[in-house]
Design an enzyme around this catalytic site. Structure first.
Site, PDB file in Angstrom:
ATOM      1  NE  ARG A 283      -0.894  -0.129   4.968  1.00  0.00           N
ATOM      2  CZ  ARG A 283      -0.149   0.680   5.720  1.00  0.00           C
ATOM      3  NH1 ARG A 283       0.213   1.856   5.248  1.00  0.00           N
ATOM      4  NH2 ARG A 283       0.244   0.315   6.932  1.00  0.00           N
ATOM      5  CG  HIS A 287      -3.961   1.283   8.569  1.00  0.00           C
ATOM      6  ND1 HIS A 287      -4.104   0.010   8.061  1.00  0.00           N
ATOM      7  CD2 HIS A 287      -4.971   1.451   9.457  1.00  0.00           C
ATOM      8  CE1 HIS A 287      -5.153  -0.571   8.624  1.00  0.00           C
ATOM      9  NE2 HIS A 287      -5.696   0.291   9.467  1.00  0.00           N
ATOM     10  CE1 TYR A 296       3.508   1.523   8.683  1.00  0.00           C
ATOM     11  CE2 TYR A 296       2.763   3.124  10.311  1.00  0.00           C
ATOM     12  CZ  TYR A 296       2.549   2.391   9.161  1.00  0.00           C
ATOM     13  OH  TYR A 296       1.350   2.527   8.483  1.00  0.00           O
TER      14      TYR A 296
END
Length: 391
Positions: A283, A287, A296
């Site tokens: 992706r 998120h 991250y």
């Protein structure tokens, strides 16, 4: 006069009895996925040598896949913008996963069932569902904006992996009634760590339910990397423990995704039971709009995956096949812009929502407490209208 359980069992039609009885165990040959993900195109669109196990889909299907991927990406970008404008409460982008979103839809018939997660908005629009109805859930207007029974698509599932059990149950029920319907459940990599995933796959395997479990491994469960999810060589191997044939595919190779899923759906439709496919993808966005992926993910990692763009990959291949030219690309881009403009205009209109509908469908027969709460809200709404009238 009472009947014995044996007599009752003899009264069950043979087809139903066969569907409800677990099949005898079969050898594990053919269950293991390929060691490396199936790939039919290089990242630059150069075709790889043809394979006997995964024939290339017809070029007409690939051209349609390209069209839906381009429109789907523009929809995704527009939905992300609507979130920033406050028109959506949240939006989980699937940018970068277009081959998976569209390939899954194209591998199915219209009367097959889809069990999506919250990230499958693009897949649902590619299935032909009204985009405003798709975004109704994410706008917070209602639990589901479309009628699942009409479009054969379950409501988008926010709890992780619960759709795996739902898909197994529907697929088994369709088989029980003698229909050749296939159910496809979208799953994220994080959902494979949930109990419902294992329960759903195990049930489908034991009762040979015609369901395809499609794992989009985009490397992160929110911020948790795959290395903290499993020590298996790939998620596809999880199906083997339940006796489910499994495969892994380059999820950014549109040709391979469609070829692998076509075979998986045919397997399920033929009455051979479930199939598990893991697509290795990524992706490109966070998120959701509430997530900061830079905390991250390494920017260099993101750039490496940008070079594997599935839309550009398929476009390059179709141009090599003389199945796409500048005029066709421009026409599809124009269609995508018109689609986004229409969505933007419709989403800018304020929805008409009845606050009392909050109490609908909670119970078949409303409890006294629910009735009391509904009447309290009704009274408060009436008082507010009176205050406005007296102002």
């Amino acid at each position: 006069m009472t009947t014995t359980p044996q007599a009752e069992r003899r009264a069950i039609p043979r087809a139903r009895r066969a569907a409800s009885t677990p099949a005898a165990s079969e050898p594990s040959a053919g269950l293991l996925p390929h060691t490396d993900p199936v790939r039919l195109l290089e990242p630059d669109g150069t075709p790889l040598p043809p394979r006997d196990d995964y024939p290339e889909p017809p070029v007409e299907a690939l051209r349609e896949m390209y069209r839906r991927m381009v429109v789907g990406r523009r929809f995704d970008v527009q939905a992300t913008a609507l979130t920033k404008q406050g028109r959506l409460a949240v939006y989980p982008s699937s940018r970068g996963q277009e081959a998976c979103q569209v390939g899954a839809v194209l591998a199915l018939r219209d009367d097959d069932w889809v069990f999506p997660t919250y990230r499958e908005s693009m897949a649902l629009t590619a299935r032909g569902i009204d985009p405003v109805e798709v975004l109704t859930l994410l706008r917070g207007d209602w639990h589901c904006g479309y009628d699942p029974t009409v479009v054969h698509t379950a409501p988008q599932c926010t709890p992780l992996a619960t759709q795996c059990v739902h898909a197994a149950g529907l697929a088994y029920g369709e088989s029980y009634q003698g229909r050749d319907t296939v159910a496809l459940a979208f799953i994220g990599d994080g959902a494979t760590s949930e109990g419902d995933f294992h329960e759903g796959v195990n049930f489908a395997a034991v009762f040979k339910a015609p369901v395809v479990y499609f794992v989009q491994n985009n490397k992160y469960a929110i911020s948790v990397p795959l290395s903290r999810q499993t020590a298996a060589p790939s998620l596809a191997y999880k199906g083997v423990g339940y006796g489910v044939p499994s495969e892994q595919v380059d999820g950014n190779d549109p040709v391979a995704v469609l070829a692998v899923l076509t075979r998986a759906v045919a397997h399920a439709r033929a009455g051979k039971g479930p199939y598990l496919v893991e697509a290795h993808t990524y992706r490109m966005e966070a998120h959701t709009n509430a997530d900061d992926a830079s905390r991250y993910r390494d920017p260099e990692e993101v750039e490496q995956w940008r070079d594997r763009d599935p839309v550009a990959r398929l476009e390059a291949y179709l141009r090599r096949r003389d199945a796409l030219d500048d005029a066709a690309v421009a026409a599809i881009a124009e269609e995508a812009e018109a689609y986004a403009a229409a969505l933007r205009e419709r989403m800018n209109a304020q929805p008409q929502v009845d606050p009392l509908s909050l109490f609908d469908h909670v119970y078949a027969e409303p409890t006294p407490q629910l009735v009391e709460q509904r009447e309290q809200v009704r009274a408060e709404l009436a008082a507010a209208r009176d205050d406005e009238g007296n102002a």
